[in-house]
Every structure is written in structure tokens, then in C-alpha cells.
Design a protein around this motif. Sequence first.
Motif, mmCIF file in Angstrom:
data_model
loop_
_atom_site.group_PDB
_atom_site.id
_atom_site.type_symbol
_atom_site.label_atom_id
_atom_site.label_comp_id
_atom_site.label_asym_id
_atom_site.label_seq_id
_atom_site.Cartn_x
_atom_site.Cartn_y
_atom_site.Cartn_z
ATOM 1 N N LYS A 1 0.862 -1.177 0.136
ATOM 2 C CA LYS A 1 -0.036 -0.156 -0.059
ATOM 3 C C LYS A 1 0.962 1.211 -0.038
ATOM 4 O O LYS A 1 1.898 1.286 0.713
ATOM 5 N N PRO B 1 -2.657 -3.959 -9.650
ATOM 6 C CA PRO B 1 -3.167 -2.440 -9.976
ATOM 7 C C PRO B 1 -3.811 -1.626 -8.522
ATOM 8 O O PRO B 1 -4.115 -2.547 -7.493
ATOM 9 N N GLY B 2 -3.630 -0.700 -8.265
ATOM 10 C CA GLY B 2 -3.720 0.175 -7.158
ATOM 11 C C GLY B 2 -2.835 0.173 -5.950
ATOM 12 O O GLY B 2 -2.898 0.835 -4.923
ATOM 13 N N ARG B 3 -1.691 -0.790 -6.189
ATOM 14 C CA ARG B 3 -0.733 -0.804 -5.387
ATOM 15 C C ARG B 3 0.722 -0.114 -5.618
ATOM 16 O O ARG B 3 0.837 0.311 -6.746
#
Length: 240
Positions: A209, A232-234
Motif C-alpha cells: 500500500k 493494480p492500485g498498489r
Amino acid sequence: MSQRYPLPQDDAPLVVFDFDHTLYDGDSGSHLFKWLIERDWWRVLLALLVAPVAGPLVAWLPTRRAGISVFVWVGSLGVRDRAALDALIDRYVVTHAEEIKARLLPLALDVFHQHRERGDNVLVATGAPPELARAILAFVAHEDVPVIGTLLGPKLGGMGALRHCHFAMKMTMIRAAGYTQPVARAYSDSSADLPLLQAAAKPVVVNPKARRVAMFRRVLPPGTPILNWGCPGRAGDAPA
């Protein structure tokens, strides 16, 4: 059929992979328990009723095991033993193979293969039930490696977490399983795996994160790789 790899020697380096957000894009246990709960309308209703209490427990580290156990119990009411639960897990993996395959991270599996091809002693240690990660790796990724995970057992007519493979307990369970040699390399996304990462001679943070990156840089050795393997998103740097 599983690819043939050299048999690790007694002195082979121990390499430990987390599973969720490391080899797999997402929380595999949550996906399983969601499916278990959604099998029956009354389980869905019961999960909604307990969510205001159990949800916050999951979010807080000291009570996470208790919160997870509540949802495991809802999804497994009527399941009397581990063999019956393992059969349900296998059915879930078989019937969701394409979705699961899409969540396995190719870059992660490439690194996984490289370690096995070198003859390293590769182990997966996960907060998910071990049968789940084992079934995914065997049926979807065609990999057969030892897996250590959260132990579930009978509880009040269903199943609950008896030993959560999480934080310091993950290292305890690795040692209890007979892996007493130093950890040569460890891969994980999570601050909950700090004891594992700090025990490794060469820790590698993958898919963290974004808000945790500064903490990892502060508490792990200088130069520790912080990579993104396509999750994705990390956060994390693109691999060379």
C-alpha cells in the motif's frame, strides 16, 4: 502437470513467499469466504447482522483473528470437520479457476519459478487457509510447494480460526513446521509480515500500500527492493 524442478538440498536457501497481494492480486481468503457465505440466503443475512461487530474487529490487528473467525463461522455453519471444508475449498477453486488464474500475477510467478529452478527451498506462508493456497497453486498454477496457513477447526457448529498465520505467528508456524534454517529471502506486501521480512537476509517488499512505503524504507535495511509486480492500485517500483 507440475513442472519438474531440482529437489532442494538440505542446505538450499529458504525462500518464503506471502500469497495474497504477492502471488495473487487480492485477498484469496475473503474471496473464498464470500463464496461460502453467498451459497445460502440465510448466511448472507447472518453475515449482515454480525458485520457491524465483526467488521471493525478484522480492521484492528489485535482482534483480527476474532473478526475473521466470525465470517469463517458464518460461511461454514454445518461443516463439521476439516476434510469437509477442504472439499468445499477444492470445489471453489475448480469452479472459479479462470477468475483465479486472472488474479495470479505473472511477474510474481516468474520469480517463483526462478527460485525453484535454482533449487531453492521455496515455501508459501499465508494468512489464508493452507488448502486454499495449495489448491490454487496446484490446480491453477501447476505448482506443488509446501504451504503454511491459518489453521481452521470445529467451532460452535461451524469452523473457526484456531491459529492465525499472521504477524509474529507466521514465523512461529514456519519454525514449528521444521524450517529452522535462516530465511534467505522473503517476499510480502504487508506490514503484518514485518517479522518475516526482518528475519530475512534479503527482504523484498512487493505491491505494498502506498501509505506503507515510507515505513518499510524506515524499518528495513537500506536498499531493500520495493517493487510492483503488476498489482493494480498498489505502490512499488517497476521491476528491471
